[in-house]
Design an enzyme around this catalytic site. Structure first.
Site, short mmCIF file in Angstrom:
data_model
loop_
_atom_site.label_atom_id
_atom_site.label_comp_id
_atom_site.label_asym_id
_atom_site.label_seq_id
_atom_site.Cartn_x
_atom_site.Cartn_y
_atom_site.Cartn_z
N LYS A 182 0.84 -1.21 0.00
CA LYS A 182 0.00 0.00 0.00
C LYS A 182 0.87 1.26 0.00
O LYS A 182 0.62 2.21 -0.75
CB LYS A 182 -0.91 -0.01 1.23
CG LYS A 182 -1.76 1.25 1.43
CD LYS A 182 -2.89 1.35 0.43
CE LYS A 182 -3.69 2.65 0.62
NZ LYS A 182 -4.58 2.61 1.78
N LYS A 257 -1.38 11.78 4.53
CA LYS A 257 -1.08 10.75 5.53
C LYS A 257 -0.31 9.59 4.92
O LYS A 257 0.70 9.14 5.47
CB LYS A 257 -2.38 10.24 6.14
CG LYS A 257 -2.19 9.02 7.05
CD LYS A 257 -3.47 8.26 7.30
CE LYS A 257 -3.19 6.91 7.94
NZ LYS A 257 -4.40 6.10 8.13
#
Length: 309
Positions: A182, A257
């Site tokens: 990811k 983030k």
């Protein structure tokens, strides 16, 4: 999305029912699974109830008797605190029955994912990290991509569950590998969206229409997802957020983030990742200057403003 559960997994405790978790849990309910949810945010609780998700009064109550504990939480600290317990509240690992499968779908640091797996295994449980890609639209449609870090036997256990919430399930390796995939993927995405946006602003300065640049780049070596699916200018891709004033599919705050997680991984591994670091700085500024709630493709407006356009 598979319509019926392939196996009886018993009760699934689903912790974290926000914009992503709520639709994911609803898809499990629709598929016939027994789900018991918990979220400390009243608005999330009400939305979950409207989707027919039974709610527990506490995280511990949801986990007690569950066969699978699925967490969708904001950060690695939230995950680790939930597992261990804080301020006298028992941790989920101590509340859960032996050999419970802990399935974390949050997006957190790779090191935190590995730590979560280690303490889950030490407590006598099983652990899987399975962060998602696809945004709120994918969560609602059940078309998410799951990047999974797990032992092979645990991957086979969770795969039928994940298939009810996603279209593509990829076993990336052992514990933490899902988070690693990811982080790498979203670093590519953040860098490529900045490059695509800079190219469109440059094209504007040089007199190119958006459609002309799109027609060339989408069929040449500049082709990428940031261009052909999430195009940062309105027109060429009617479904892109640019046509809805950058209402987010994937918000700027989330990209900021994820890029910070990528920077943490670059630093911990010693990789000389200059583009990832720069992309993180650019999206941090974008989020801080009003872009947090806009789609991450709205970075083009920031580039355009700073270019005197």
């Amino acid at each position: 999305m598979t319509e019926n559960p392939a196996v009886d997994t018993g009760t699934i405790a689903f912790l974290g029912l926000g914009h992503m978790g709520g639709p994911m849990a609803a898809n499990l309910i629709k598929a016939g699974h027994k789900v018991l949810g918990f979220d400390p945010v009243p608005a999330a609780v009400e939305a979950a109830k409207e989707h027919g998700i039974p709610m527990a009064a506490s995280a511990g109550q949801a986990v007690n008797g569950a066969n699978v504990v699925l967490t969708m939480l904001p950060s690695g600290k939230h995950v680790l605190d939930a597992y261990r317990g804080v301020d006298g509240t028992p941790g989920l690992l101590s509340v859960a029955a032996p050999d419970t499968l802990f399935l974390d779908c949050s997006t957190i640091n790779v090191d935190e994912a590995r730590e979560a797996a280690a303490i889950a295994l030490e407590a006598g449980h099983r652990s899987v990290d399975a962060p998602v890609s696809g945004g709120v639209v994918g969560a609602e449609a059940g078309t998410l991509t799951f990047m999974v870090g797990a032992l092979p036997e645990d991957f086979e256990t969770v795969k039928p569950i994940l298939e009810l919430m996603g279209r593509r399930i990829v076993h990336c390796g052992d514990h933490g590998a899902g988070q690693a995939a990811k982080v790498c993927n979203n670093m590519i995405l953040g860098v490529s969206m900045i490059a695509v946006s800079e190219a469109f602003v440059l094209g504007e300065k040089l007199g190119l229409t958006h459609q002309a640049l799109f027609d060339v780049a989408s069929n040449a070596s500049g082709q990428c997802w940031a261009l052909t699916t999430n195009c940062p200018v309105p027109g060429p891709v009617p479904a892109s957020p640019a046509n809805r004033d950058y209402q987010p599919g994937f918000a700027g705050a989330l990209m900021a983030k994820d890029l910070r997680l990528a920077v943490n991984a670059l630093e911990s591994t010693g990789v000389d990742g200059k583009m990832g670091l720069l992309a993180s700085q650019i999206y941090d500024a974008f989020a801080a200057e009003g872009g947090a709630g806009r789609d991450f493709s709205g970075i083009i407006t920031d580039i355009r403003d700073k270019s005197g356009a």
